[in-house]
Enzyme design. Structure first.
Site, PDB file in Angstrom:
ATOM      1  N   ARG A  60      -7.367  20.917 -38.904  1.00 28.98           N
ATOM      2  CA  ARG A  60      -8.561  21.176 -39.702  1.00 28.98           C
ATOM      3  C   ARG A  60      -9.670  20.199 -39.336  1.00 28.98           C
ATOM      4  O   ARG A  60      -9.419  19.034 -39.084  1.00 28.98           O
ATOM      5  CB  ARG A  60      -8.232  21.042 -41.199  1.00 28.98           C
ATOM      6  CG  ARG A  60      -7.721  22.321 -41.782  1.00 28.98           C
ATOM      7  CD  ARG A  60      -7.137  22.158 -43.160  1.00 28.98           C
ATOM      8  NE  ARG A  60      -7.952  21.397 -44.100  1.00 28.98           N
ATOM      9  CZ  ARG A  60      -7.615  21.215 -45.379  1.00 28.98           C
ATOM     10  NH1 ARG A  60      -6.501  21.758 -45.850  1.00 28.98           N
ATOM     11  NH2 ARG A  60      -8.376  20.511 -46.185  1.00 28.98           N
ATOM     12  N   ARG A  64     -11.320  22.247 -59.693  1.00 28.03           N
ATOM     13  CA  ARG A  64     -11.560  20.919 -59.128  1.00 28.03           C
ATOM     14  C   ARG A  64     -12.651  20.184 -59.885  1.00 28.03           C
ATOM     15  O   ARG A  64     -12.988  19.067 -59.522  1.00 28.03           O
ATOM     16  CB  ARG A  64     -12.022  21.117 -57.693  1.00 28.03           C
ATOM     17  CG  ARG A  64     -11.105  20.464 -56.681  1.00 28.03           C
ATOM     18  CD  ARG A  64     -11.586  20.953 -55.358  1.00 28.03           C
ATOM     19  NE  ARG A  64     -11.172  20.179 -54.268  1.00 28.03           N
ATOM     20  CZ  ARG A  64     -10.280  20.613 -53.383  1.00 28.03           C
ATOM     21  NH1 ARG A  64      -9.667  21.761 -53.557  1.00 28.03           N
ATOM     22  NH2 ARG A  64     -10.013  19.886 -52.332  1.00 28.03           N
ATOM     23  N   ARG A  79      -1.499  16.023 -40.073  1.00 26.65           N
ATOM     24  CA  ARG A  79      -1.226  17.440 -40.386  1.00 26.65           C
ATOM     25  C   ARG A  79      -1.724  18.372 -39.271  1.00 26.65           C
ATOM     26  O   ARG A  79      -2.770  18.161 -38.683  1.00 26.65           O
ATOM     27  CB  ARG A  79      -1.956  17.801 -41.683  1.00 26.65           C
ATOM     28  CG  ARG A  79      -1.985  19.296 -41.946  1.00 26.65           C
ATOM     29  CD  ARG A  79      -2.497  19.646 -43.305  1.00 26.65           C
ATOM     30  NE  ARG A  79      -3.791  19.072 -43.624  1.00 26.65           N
ATOM     31  CZ  ARG A  79      -4.306  19.095 -44.841  1.00 26.65           C
ATOM     32  NH1 ARG A  79      -3.654  19.658 -45.829  1.00 26.65           N
ATOM     33  NH2 ARG A  79      -5.481  18.558 -45.058  1.00 26.65           N
ATOM     34  N   LYS A 101      -0.088  19.805 -52.240  1.00 26.85           N
ATOM     35  CA  LYS A 101      -0.294  21.017 -53.054  1.00 26.85           C
ATOM     36  C   LYS A 101       0.013  22.280 -52.255  1.00 26.85           C
ATOM     37  O   LYS A 101       0.734  23.160 -52.702  1.00 26.85           O
ATOM     38  CB  LYS A 101      -1.752  21.084 -53.571  1.00 26.85           C
ATOM     39  CG  LYS A 101      -2.192  19.877 -54.371  1.00 26.85           C
ATOM     40  CD  LYS A 101      -3.626  20.010 -54.850  1.00 26.85           C
ATOM     41  CE  LYS A 101      -4.669  20.061 -53.744  1.00 26.85           C
ATOM     42  NZ  LYS A 101      -4.819  18.836 -52.954  1.00 26.85           N
ATOM     43  N   ARG A 104     -13.454  12.885 -49.184  1.00 30.38           N
ATOM     44  CA  ARG A 104     -12.661  13.823 -49.993  1.00 30.38           C
ATOM     45  C   ARG A 104     -11.967  13.086 -51.137  1.00 30.38           C
ATOM     46  O   ARG A 104     -11.872  13.585 -52.247  1.00 30.38           O
ATOM     47  CB  ARG A 104     -11.652  14.562 -49.095  1.00 30.38           C
ATOM     48  CG  ARG A 104     -12.350  15.577 -48.190  1.00 30.38           C
ATOM     49  CD  ARG A 104     -11.480  16.054 -47.045  1.00 30.38           C
ATOM     50  NE  ARG A 104     -10.270  16.703 -47.471  1.00 30.38           N
ATOM     51  CZ  ARG A 104      -9.237  16.967 -46.664  1.00 30.38           C
ATOM     52  NH1 ARG A 104      -9.304  16.627 -45.389  1.00 30.38           N
ATOM     53  NH2 ARG A 104      -8.173  17.566 -47.123  1.00 30.38           N
TER      54      ARG A 104
HETATM   55  P1  AP5 Z   1      -0.574  19.536 -47.838  1.00 27.83           P
HETATM   56  O1  AP5 Z   1       0.467  20.289 -48.574  1.00 27.83           O
HETATM   57  O2  AP5 Z   1      -1.329  20.261 -46.776  1.00 27.83           O
HETATM   58  O3  AP5 Z   1      -1.568  18.807 -48.874  1.00 27.83           O
HETATM   59  P2  AP5 Z   1      -2.658  19.407 -49.856  1.00 27.83           P
HETATM   60  O4  AP5 Z   1      -2.521  18.680 -51.152  1.00 27.83           O
HETATM   61  O5  AP5 Z   1      -2.612  20.894 -49.864  1.00 27.83           O
HETATM   62  O6  AP5 Z   1      -3.916  18.839 -49.100  1.00 27.83           O
HETATM   63  P3  AP5 Z   1      -5.290  19.511 -48.696  1.00 27.83           P
HETATM   64  O7  AP5 Z   1      -5.897  18.544 -47.712  1.00 27.83           O
HETATM   65  O8  AP5 Z   1      -5.136  20.911 -48.239  1.00 27.83           O
HETATM   66  O9  AP5 Z   1      -6.027  19.438 -50.035  1.00 27.83           O
HETATM   67  P4  AP5 Z   1      -7.499  19.470 -50.276  1.00 27.83           P
HETATM   68  O10 AP5 Z   1      -7.468  19.608 -51.733  1.00 27.83           O
HETATM   69  O11 AP5 Z   1      -8.296  18.349 -49.741  1.00 27.83           O
HETATM   70  O12 AP5 Z   1      -7.993  20.686 -49.364  1.00 27.83           O
HETATM   71  P5  AP5 Z   1      -8.501  22.141 -49.704  1.00 27.83           P
HETATM   72  O13 AP5 Z   1      -8.108  23.021 -48.589  1.00 27.83           O
HETATM   73  O14 AP5 Z   1      -8.140  22.516 -51.093  1.00 27.83           O
HETATM   74  O15 AP5 Z   1       0.102  18.238 -47.212  1.00 27.83           O
HETATM   75  C1  AP5 Z   1      -0.619  17.384 -46.341  1.00 27.83           C
HETATM   76  C2  AP5 Z   1       0.300  16.954 -45.186  1.00 27.83           C
HETATM   77  O16 AP5 Z   1       1.319  16.093 -45.699  1.00 27.83           O
HETATM   78  C3  AP5 Z   1       1.027  18.109 -44.489  1.00 27.83           C
HETATM   79  O17 AP5 Z   1       1.081  17.860 -43.114  1.00 27.83           O
HETATM   80  C4  AP5 Z   1       2.442  18.106 -45.104  1.00 27.83           C
HETATM   81  O18 AP5 Z   1       3.418  18.533 -44.174  1.00 27.83           O
HETATM   82  C5  AP5 Z   1       2.620  16.640 -45.474  1.00 27.83           C
HETATM   83  N1  AP5 Z   1       3.357  16.483 -46.727  1.00 27.83           N
HETATM   84  C6  AP5 Z   1       3.274  17.270 -47.843  1.00 27.83           C
HETATM   85  N2  AP5 Z   1       4.083  16.799 -48.804  1.00 27.83           N
HETATM   86  C7  AP5 Z   1       4.669  15.673 -48.302  1.00 27.83           C
HETATM   87  C8  AP5 Z   1       5.614  14.739 -48.813  1.00 27.83           C
HETATM   88  N3  AP5 Z   1       6.123  14.856 -50.056  1.00 27.83           N
HETATM   89  N4  AP5 Z   1       5.992  13.718 -48.014  1.00 27.83           N
HETATM   90  C9  AP5 Z   1       5.490  13.594 -46.756  1.00 27.83           C
HETATM   91  N5  AP5 Z   1       4.610  14.467 -46.215  1.00 27.83           N
HETATM   92  C10 AP5 Z   1       4.195  15.481 -46.962  1.00 27.83           C
HETATM   93  O19 AP5 Z   1     -10.078  21.942 -49.718  1.00 27.83           O
HETATM   94  C11 AP5 Z   1     -10.806  21.706 -48.522  1.00 27.83           C
HETATM   95  C12 AP5 Z   1     -12.294  21.678 -48.850  1.00 27.83           C
HETATM   96  O20 AP5 Z   1     -12.707  22.960 -49.384  1.00 27.83           O
HETATM   97  C13 AP5 Z   1     -12.729  20.673 -49.943  1.00 27.83           C
HETATM   98  O21 AP5 Z   1     -12.970  19.396 -49.405  1.00 27.83           O
HETATM   99  C14 AP5 Z   1     -14.004  21.349 -50.470  1.00 27.83           C
HETATM  100  O22 AP5 Z   1     -15.092  21.153 -49.614  1.00 27.83           O
HETATM  101  C15 AP5 Z   1     -13.661  22.823 -50.437  1.00 27.83           C
HETATM  102  N6  AP5 Z   1     -13.040  23.314 -51.687  1.00 27.83           N
HETATM  103  C16 AP5 Z   1     -11.794  23.866 -51.816  1.00 27.83           C
HETATM  104  N7  AP5 Z   1     -11.561  24.201 -53.101  1.00 27.83           N
HETATM  105  C17 AP5 Z   1     -12.666  23.856 -53.795  1.00 27.83           C
HETATM  106  C18 AP5 Z   1     -13.006  23.939 -55.163  1.00 27.83           C
HETATM  107  N8  AP5 Z   1     -12.158  24.441 -56.079  1.00 27.83           N
HETATM  108  N9  AP5 Z   1     -14.233  23.486 -55.561  1.00 27.83           N
HETATM  109  C19 AP5 Z   1     -15.107  22.983 -54.643  1.00 27.83           C
HETATM  110  N10 AP5 Z   1     -14.837  22.869 -53.326  1.00 27.83           N
HETATM  111  C20 AP5 Z   1     -13.624  23.297 -52.899  1.00 27.83           C
END
Ligand code: AP5
Length: 225
Positions: free
Chosen positions: A161, A88, A127, A13, A172
């Site tokens: 991270r 979410r 990552r 994402k 997660r």
């Molecule tokens: P990346 O693009 O970083 O993946 P992502 O989907 O953004 O993954 P996140 O881990 O950031 O998502 P998340 O939803 O768990 O975290 P968030 O920060 O929102 O890609 C991952 C890796 O793969 C990278 O190294 C990239 O280079 C590689 N890659 C990408 N695409 C690829 C492909 N096609 N092929 C191969 N490699 C690829 O949330 C973190 C925490 O915050 C949550 O756990 C929660 O505690 C809190 N939080 C955030 N938002 C909320 C909410 N709305 N409600 C409640 N809690 C929340």
């Protein structure tokens, strides 16, 4: 144009949101990034959420909804935005519907990045990002052009991270399946859910998104209806 990118942790994402931001001049709103900024600045909100995030659980809806409500009023959102990591839960999605209705705006696309759980652990544990400018990388799938040097700013400081450990990823993923996956039928019912194959490499996923979103470009004026 307002877009939601939906998908499990590590689905890509953030990676795709950044590319769409540059391509279509949209604001990128990542609730994860906003929360991490609060944690690193040591704000009262950051202190409240840091343990929840480290455990891989979801932060309470009221905190997240209040954060987004303020953020979408900012100037850079006037041309539209990409939501990365929000909503979410169904409660967050319902709150977003109300916020958009109040602004006389609407969602143009909700796009699911479909990735098998087995691939996610490798994506997340490999990552890292630049500690200076935040550019994102992956050890195998998207390394810097020159090892140890950020492509974007030349820094050699990289960070990982705290919640990217294998143990936390399991929590997660559990949170995604229990609390976020119900958004798929929610948006299917509204007739705005599309899916792309997130198992393909980064540029192929981007091409699929560009094909979907690019079609809408002539009607970009509909971002704020
Ligand atoms: P990346 O693009 O970083 O993946 P992502 O989907 O953004 O993954 P996140 O881990 O950031 O998502 P998340 O939803 O768990 O975290 P968030 O920060 O929102 O890609 C991952 C890796 O793969 C990278 O190294 C990239 O280079 C590689 N890659 C990408 N695409 C690829 C492909 N096609 N092929 C191969 N490699 C690829 O949330 C973190 C925490 O915050 C949550 O756990 C929660 O505690 C809190 N939080 C955030 N938002 C909320 C909410 N709305 N409600 C409640 N809690 C929340």
């Amino acid at each position: 144009m307002n877009i939601i990118l939906l998908g499990p942790p590590g689905a890509g994402k953030g990676t795709q949101a950044k590319m769409l931001q540059d391509m279509f001049n949209l604001a990128k709103l990542s609730t994860g990034d906003m929360l991490r900024a609060e944690v690193s600045e040591g704000t009262p909100l950051g202190k409240k959420v840091q343990d929840i995030m480290t455990r891989g659980e979801l932060v309470p809806d009221d905190i997240i909804i209040a954060m987004i409500r303020e953020r979408i009023k900012e100037d850079d959102c006037k041309n539209g935005f990409i939501l990365d990591g929000f909503p979410r839960t169904v409660a967050q999605a319902e709150a977003l519907d109300k916020m958009l209705a109040a602004e006389k705006a609407s969602l143009d696309y909700v796009v699911e990045l479909k990735v098998d759980d087995a691939a996610l652990v490798k994506r997340i544990t490999g990552r890292f990002s630049c500690g200076k400018c935040g550019a994102g990388y992956h050890e195998t799938f998207s390394p810097p052009k020159q090892a140890g040097i950020c492509d974007a700013c030349g820094s050699s400081e990289f960070v990982r991270r705290k919640d990217d450990s294998e143990e936390t990823v399991v929590n997660r993923l559990k949170a995604y399946h229990a609390q976020t996956a119900p958004l798929l039928p929610y948006y299917t019912q509204k007739g705005i859910l599309l899916s792309v194959d997130g198992m393909l490499d980064i540029s192929m996923v981007s091409k699929q998104l560009e094909a979907i979103i690019g079609k809408k470009q002539p009607a970009a004026a509909s971002a704020r209806k």
